[in-house]
Design an enzyme around this catalytic site. Structure first.
Site, mmCIF file in Angstrom:
data_model
loop_
_atom_site.group_PDB
_atom_site.id
_atom_site.type_symbol
_atom_site.label_atom_id
_atom_site.label_comp_id
_atom_site.label_asym_id
_atom_site.label_seq_id
_atom_site.Cartn_x
_atom_site.Cartn_y
_atom_site.Cartn_z
ATOM 1 N N ASN A 8 0.812 -1.314 0.218
ATOM 2 C CA ASN A 8 0.061 -0.147 -0.085
ATOM 3 C C ASN A 8 0.849 1.641 -0.239
ATOM 4 O OD1 ASN A 8 -1.765 2.011 0.254
ATOM 5 N ND2 ASN A 8 -2.463 1.231 2.611
ATOM 6 N N TRP A 9 1.027 1.797 -0.837
ATOM 7 C CA TRP A 9 1.447 2.836 -1.019
ATOM 8 C C TRP A 9 1.364 4.151 -0.721
ATOM 9 C CZ3 TRP A 9 4.918 4.359 -6.530
ATOM 10 C CH2 TRP A 9 5.657 2.726 -6.594
ATOM 11 N N HIS A 92 -9.511 0.966 5.122
ATOM 12 C CA HIS A 92 -8.151 1.031 5.417
ATOM 13 C C HIS A 92 -8.023 1.790 7.199
ATOM 14 C CE1 HIS A 92 -3.945 2.343 6.576
ATOM 15 N NE2 HIS A 92 -3.483 1.281 5.682
ATOM 16 N N GLU A 94 -6.304 4.556 7.999
ATOM 17 C CA GLU A 94 -6.686 5.753 7.943
ATOM 18 C C GLU A 94 -7.693 6.733 7.578
ATOM 19 O OE1 GLU A 94 -2.723 5.004 5.957
ATOM 20 O OE2 GLU A 94 -1.886 4.428 7.578
ATOM 21 N N GLU A 162 -5.199 -5.289 10.873
ATOM 22 C CA GLU A 162 -4.093 -4.130 10.515
ATOM 23 C C GLU A 162 -4.248 -2.866 11.520
ATOM 24 O OE1 GLU A 162 -2.316 -2.593 6.917
ATOM 25 O OE2 GLU A 162 -3.771 -1.292 7.674
ATOM 26 N N GLY A 168 3.269 2.293 11.111
ATOM 27 C CA GLY A 168 4.027 3.553 10.469
ATOM 28 C C GLY A 168 5.043 3.510 12.133
ATOM 29 N N SER A 206 3.620 -2.332 10.306
ATOM 30 C CA SER A 206 5.358 -2.272 10.767
ATOM 31 C C SER A 206 6.278 -3.415 9.909
ATOM 32 C CB SER A 206 5.883 -1.949 11.774
ATOM 33 O OG SER A 206 5.135 -0.982 11.938
ATOM 34 N N GLY A 227 3.404 -1.164 3.773
ATOM 35 C CA GLY A 227 3.065 0.671 3.953
ATOM 36 C C GLY A 227 4.645 1.104 3.764
ATOM 37 N N GLY A 228 4.982 0.853 4.036
ATOM 38 C CA GLY A 228 6.207 1.888 3.962
ATOM 39 C C GLY A 228 7.358 0.896 3.538
HETATM 40 P P1 13P Z 1 3.449 0.253 7.440
HETATM 41 O O1 13P Z 1 3.832 -0.840 6.835
HETATM 42 O O2 13P Z 1 4.292 1.610 6.665
HETATM 43 O O3 13P Z 1 3.345 0.410 8.845
HETATM 44 O O4 13P Z 1 2.193 0.134 7.676
HETATM 45 C C1 13P Z 1 0.393 -0.576 7.132
HETATM 46 C C2 13P Z 1 -0.736 -0.280 6.561
HETATM 47 O O5 13P Z 1 -1.032 0.401 6.499
HETATM 48 C C3 13P Z 1 -0.917 -0.639 4.974
HETATM 49 O O6 13P Z 1 -2.071 -0.738 5.011
#
Ligand code: 13P
Length: 246
Positions: A8-9, A92, A94, A162, A168, A206, A227-228
């Site tokens: 997930n960018w 998600h 967010e 998640e 993050g 993470s 994510g990252g």
């Molecule tokens: P991170 O891998 O950066 O913690 O993000 C996870 C995420 O929210 C993927 O959707």
């Protein structure tokens, strides 16, 4: 069940940065697992064109529940499909936080994805306060029940656990905590969908090359939503390799 390594960018990336996709493709030409990148909507079609059908699927990060209409700034599942996407993330944390998305709204988005022929990746996860209060399993059960539509099947739906506090932050739940939630999700899906319960269960939060193998060894973990560490092709390729080795 084919495992899934999904990246997930989020709101990162640009046309100039699509070389990371080439690096990923070059580093895992023979992956057994399914590889998916969900870039910002502006990059979906350029990515699809760049991959030219080779090995990496492309998905959206959200969709509207309606097929078309007066919804400025939104994107219909059918439009994602038109751009070449095969998957879409819905719910998600967010988006639940930034856009006050409810379980009901998320279920409608997932149903829209299925209507358009997309596979939905439905996200659930507790906040740190909810975990500290001992509410994790209740929160996950409620989000699963409310966010996964009745039309969900093993083919059109993936669930991503998640924990909000792990996203993050570099922090991850213990192995036992991940396994406990994934077992509870599997049981809830079996109770609701019976034979259709073979949906893949991803862990997200993470995930890095250094912890991927340990997480992938846990029962009922069928892949990751990253994510990252999905932004760099070389890093994500290591996670893909760990999933293949699990
Ligand atoms: P991170 O891998 O950066 O913690 O993000 C996870 C995420 O929210 C993927 O959707």
């Amino acid at each position: 069940m084919r495992k899934l390594a999904a990246g997930n960018w989020k709101m990162n990336g640009s046309l100039a940065g699509l070389g990371e996709l080439d690096a990923l493709a070059a580093a895992c030409p023979d992956a057994a697992c399914e590889i998916l990148i969900c870039p910002p909507a502006t990059l979906i079609h350029p990515m699809v064109a760049r991959i030219k059908g080779g090995g990496i699927a492309v998905g959206g990060q959200d969709c509207h529940a309606a097929g078309a209409g007066a919804h400025t700034g939104d994107i219909a599942a059918e439009q994602l499909r038109d751009a070449g996407a095969t998957h879409v993330i819905v719910g998600h944390s967010e988006r639940r936080a930034d856009h006050a998305e409810t379980d009901t709204a998320i279920a409608a988005k997932a149903a829209a994805a299925h209507r358009a022929g997309l596979c939905s990746i439905v996200c659930v996860g507790e906040t740190e306060a909810q975990r500290d209060a001992g509410e994790t399993l209740d929160v996950i059960a409620r989000q699963l029940a409310g966010s996964v539509p009745d039309c969900a099947t093993a083919d059109n739906t993936v669930i991503a656990y998640e924990p909000v506090w792990a996203i993050g932050t570099g922090r991850t739940p213990s192995d036992n905590q991940i396994a406990e939630v994934h077992a509870a999700m599997r049981a809830a899906l079996v109770a609701r969908f019976g034979d259709g319960a073979g949906m893949r269960l991803l862990y997200g939060g993470s995930v890095k090359p250094s912890n991927a193998a340990t997480i992938f060894a846990l029962p009922d973990v069928d892949g990751a939503l990253v994510g990252g560490a999905s932004l760099k092709g070389a890093d994500f390729a290591q996670i893909v390799a760990a999933l293949d080795a699990a």
